[in-house]
Scaffold this motif. Structure first.
Motif, PDB file in Angstrom:
ATOM      1  N   THR A 140      58.006  15.901  75.099  1.00  0.00           N
ATOM      2  CA  THR A 140      57.980  15.272  76.711  1.00  0.00           C
ATOM      3  C   THR A 140      57.245  16.426  77.386  1.00  0.00           C
ATOM      4  N   LYS A 141      57.222  17.539  77.414  1.00  0.00           N
ATOM      5  CA  LYS A 141      56.987  18.904  77.896  1.00  0.00           C
ATOM      6  C   LYS A 141      57.214  19.737  76.624  1.00  0.00           C
ATOM      7  N   ILE A 142      56.575  21.309  77.115  1.00  0.00           N
ATOM      8  CA  ILE A 142      56.408  22.217  76.375  1.00  0.00           C
ATOM      9  C   ILE A 142      55.911  23.312  76.679  1.00  0.00           C
ATOM     10  N   VAL A 143      56.728  24.298  76.849  1.00  0.00           N
ATOM     11  CA  VAL A 143      56.293  25.502  77.773  1.00  0.00           C
ATOM     12  C   VAL A 143      56.084  26.368  76.264  1.00  0.00           C
ATOM     13  N   HIS A 157      56.882  31.968  71.055  1.00  0.00           N
ATOM     14  CA  HIS A 157      58.647  31.314  71.171  1.00  0.00           C
ATOM     15  C   HIS A 157      57.885  30.045  72.485  1.00  0.00           C
ATOM     16  N   ILE A 158      58.368  28.742  72.046  1.00  0.00           N
ATOM     17  CA  ILE A 158      58.269  27.320  72.813  1.00  0.00           C
ATOM     18  C   ILE A 158      59.450  26.967  72.688  1.00  0.00           C
ATOM     19  N   ALA A 159      59.754  26.436  74.059  1.00  0.00           N
ATOM     20  CA  ALA A 159      60.414  25.614  74.163  1.00  0.00           C
ATOM     21  C   ALA A 159      60.663  24.277  74.981  1.00  0.00           C
ATOM     22  N   LEU A 215      61.811  23.858  82.254  1.00  0.00           N
ATOM     23  CA  LEU A 215      61.241  24.444  81.878  1.00  0.00           C
ATOM     24  C   LEU A 215      59.865  24.873  82.059  1.00  0.00           C
ATOM     25  N   SER A 216      59.956  24.892  83.702  1.00  0.00           N
ATOM     26  CA  SER A 216      58.471  25.357  84.372  1.00  0.00           C
ATOM     27  C   SER A 216      58.696  27.030  84.374  1.00  0.00           C
ATOM     28  N   VAL A 217      60.271  27.301  84.971  1.00  0.00           N
ATOM     29  CA  VAL A 217      59.790  28.461  85.430  1.00  0.00           C
ATOM     30  C   VAL A 217      60.365  29.570  84.000  1.00  0.00           C
ATOM     31  N   ILE A 218      60.410  29.054  82.720  1.00  0.00           N
ATOM     32  CA  ILE A 218      60.408  30.175  81.473  1.00  0.00           C
ATOM     33  C   ILE A 218      59.436  29.975  80.727  1.00  0.00           C
ATOM     34  N   GLY A 219      58.427  29.470  81.070  1.00  0.00           N
ATOM     35  CA  GLY A 219      56.917  29.822  80.331  1.00  0.00           C
ATOM     36  C   GLY A 219      55.859  28.340  80.988  1.00  0.00           C
ATOM     37  N   VAL A 270      52.014  23.749  77.757  1.00  0.00           N
ATOM     38  CA  VAL A 270      51.095  24.073  76.900  1.00  0.00           C
ATOM     39  C   VAL A 270      51.134  22.757  76.799  1.00  0.00           C
ATOM     40  N   ASP A 271      50.069  22.091  75.530  1.00  0.00           N
ATOM     41  CA  ASP A 271      50.033  20.192  75.379  1.00  0.00           C
ATOM     42  C   ASP A 271      49.883  20.755  73.169  1.00  0.00           C
ATOM     43  N   THR A 272      50.216  21.645  72.864  1.00  0.00           N
ATOM     44  CA  THR A 272      49.780  21.751  71.745  1.00  0.00           C
ATOM     45  C   THR A 272      51.091  22.287  70.935  1.00  0.00           C
ATOM     46  N   TYR A 273      51.116  22.019  69.680  1.00  0.00           N
ATOM     47  CA  TYR A 273      52.123  23.339  68.946  1.00  0.00           C
ATOM     48  C   TYR A 273      51.574  23.386  67.155  1.00  0.00           C
ATOM     49  N   LYS A 274      51.890  24.154  66.554  1.00  0.00           N
ATOM     50  CA  LYS A 274      50.584  24.506  65.066  1.00  0.00           C
ATOM     51  C   LYS A 274      52.100  24.032  64.461  1.00  0.00           C
ATOM     52  N   LYS A 275      50.740  23.246  63.616  1.00  0.00           N
ATOM     53  CA  LYS A 275      50.858  22.121  62.942  1.00  0.00           C
ATOM     54  C   LYS A 275      51.241  22.594  61.371  1.00  0.00           C
ATOM     55  N   ILE A 276      52.486  22.688  60.441  1.00  0.00           N
ATOM     56  CA  ILE A 276      52.266  22.589  59.249  1.00  0.00           C
ATOM     57  C   ILE A 276      52.029  20.781  57.765  1.00  0.00           C
ATOM     58  N   VAL A 277      50.663  21.699  57.222  1.00  0.00           N
ATOM     59  CA  VAL A 277      49.676  20.805  56.802  1.00  0.00           C
ATOM     60  C   VAL A 277      50.825  20.282  55.580  1.00  0.00           C
ATOM     61  N   GLU A 278      51.536  21.392  54.611  1.00  0.00           N
ATOM     62  CA  GLU A 278      52.019  21.543  53.721  1.00  0.00           C
ATOM     63  C   GLU A 278      52.879  19.603  53.720  1.00  0.00           C
ATOM     64  N   ILE A 279      53.680  19.861  54.345  1.00  0.00           N
ATOM     65  CA  ILE A 279      54.412  18.316  54.750  1.00  0.00           C
ATOM     66  C   ILE A 279      54.410  17.151  54.464  1.00  0.00           C
ATOM     67  N   LYS A 280      52.781  16.852  54.914  1.00  0.00           N
ATOM     68  CA  LYS A 280      52.568  15.978  54.495  1.00  0.00           C
ATOM     69  C   LYS A 280      52.051  15.276  52.832  1.00  0.00           C
ATOM     70  N   PRO A 281      52.254  14.513  52.325  1.00  0.00           N
ATOM     71  CA  PRO A 281      52.303  13.569  51.155  1.00  0.00           C
ATOM     72  C   PRO A 281      50.301  13.450  51.279  1.00  0.00           C
ATOM     73  N   LYS A 282      49.734  13.304  49.998  1.00  0.00           N
ATOM     74  CA  LYS A 282      49.091  13.031  49.741  1.00  0.00           C
ATOM     75  C   LYS A 282      48.356  11.556  49.212  1.00  0.00           C
ATOM     76  N   VAL A 283      47.389  11.271  49.425  1.00  0.00           N
ATOM     77  CA  VAL A 283      47.077   9.765  48.826  1.00  0.00           C
ATOM     78  C   VAL A 283      45.209   9.470  48.793  1.00  0.00           C
ATOM     79  N   ASN A 284      45.711   8.755  47.348  1.00  0.00           N
ATOM     80  CA  ASN A 284      44.381   9.583  46.545  1.00  0.00           C
ATOM     81  C   ASN A 284      43.754   8.035  47.518  1.00  0.00           C
ATOM     82  N   GLU A 285      42.299   8.048  47.611  1.00  0.00           N
ATOM     83  CA  GLU A 285      41.277   6.732  48.536  1.00  0.00           C
ATOM     84  C   GLU A 285      41.783   5.703  47.541  1.00  0.00           C
TER      85      GLU A 285
END
Length: 286
Positions: A107-110, A79-81, A141-145, A148-163
């Motif tokens: 700006t900030k993730i916890v 869980h993140i905020a 936010l720092s009080v409740i978590g 962190v500097d990253t979050y999970k990525k969804i790859v499937e939402i990105k269209p693909k472009v050929n070469e």
């Protein structure tokens, strides 16, 4: 006065939404609660991200957005905020933020770590409400978590472009109340890749050679009986800036929509094919 939005897949038949609102009012009697939607398809993260991305910008700065989709806590689903674009989001780290934050970085993730103080099998009710109330009271936010500097990525939402830069291969990410089919191909990407070239859009066995900017652009208003255009299929860049396949004046209860009439479903492939590959620019040797 705190403004808190709710986006969930709870529906309205059960007690869940009412219980969450009651818990918020118990903590913040003067809060204002806005339902963005509770009709997300169960556990559909991509649909959640699409709806929230296009809704949150209409709310004032410092609005707190509580997101209850696929929210059960696990080792793989923390869980993140976070603070993003002067808004606060409280949600599972299941990838939905990667679509919302595709152009604006948080700006900030916890990572929320108050679970050991709260016994819960319903984290939106017990954990997310506590976090939202804390933020609404001006808490950090720092009080409740821990930060962190990253979050999970969804790859499937990105269209693909050929070469060769001739094809954008996208997919259906959402079907709206009218049966309109929304893809993950943005107008910005279309213009960047297309560079003004002729194109065709393919959705199953249907092709489109023009993308409209308004639904009624398909209508010739000099014609007396404009109803003859009802049920016409079209491609459009919708108000959110995404390519959409639609049926003019569609109604799922009567004439049907693009999803039913064209047989398009979530995750189906939609492609844009441009004519004439872009020739590389050569710098003459002097």
């Amino acid at each position: 006065m705190s403004l808190i939005t709710l986006t969930t897949d709870f529906g309205t038949k059960d007690h869940f939404v009412g219980a969450v609102k009651g818990a918020i009012y118990s903590e913040l009697p003067n809060a204002k609660i806005v339902d963005i939607t509770h009709e997300i398809s169960p556990f559909n993260i991509t649909e959640t991200a699409y709806i929230l991305k296009n809704a949150y910008k209409s709310f004032p700065d410092k609005t707190i957005h509580v997101i209850g989709v696929d929210s059960e806590l696990s080792v793989d689903n923390k869980h993140i905020a976070l603070e993003l674009d002067n808004h606060y989001f409280i949600c599972p780290d299941n990838g939905l933020i990667s679509m919302i934050a595709s152009e604006i970085k948080p700006t900030k993730i916890v990572e929320i770590n108050i679970h050991d103080r709260i016994e819960s099998s319903f984290p939106v009710l017990d954990v997310f409400v506590q976090v939202a109330s804390h933020i609404a009271r001006g808490g950090s936010l720092s009080v409740i978590g821990r930060e962190v500097d990253t979050y999970k990525k969804i790859v499937e939402i990105k269209p693909k472009v050929n070469e060769q830069q001739t094809i954008i291969a996208g997919g259906v990410i959402y079907i709206d109340n009218y049966g309109n089919v929304i893809t993950n191909i943005s107008k910005k990407q279309f213009n960047t890749i297309g560079k003004g070239r002729d194109y065709k859009v393919t959705a199953r066995r249907y092709t489109f050679s023009k993308i409209y900017s308004r639904y009624n652009e398909i209508v010739d208003f000099s014609v007396t009986d404009k109803r003859q255009y009802d049920g016409e299929k079209l491609a459009i860049f919708n108000s959110a800036g995404f390519l959409e396949i639609a049926i003019y004046r569609s109604n799922l209860e009567t004439v049907g929509g693009a999803s039913t009439l064209l047989g398009l479903e979530y995750r189906d492939t939609i492609t844009v094919e441009f004519e004439n590959p872009i020739k590389p620019e050569f710098t003459p040797i002097s």
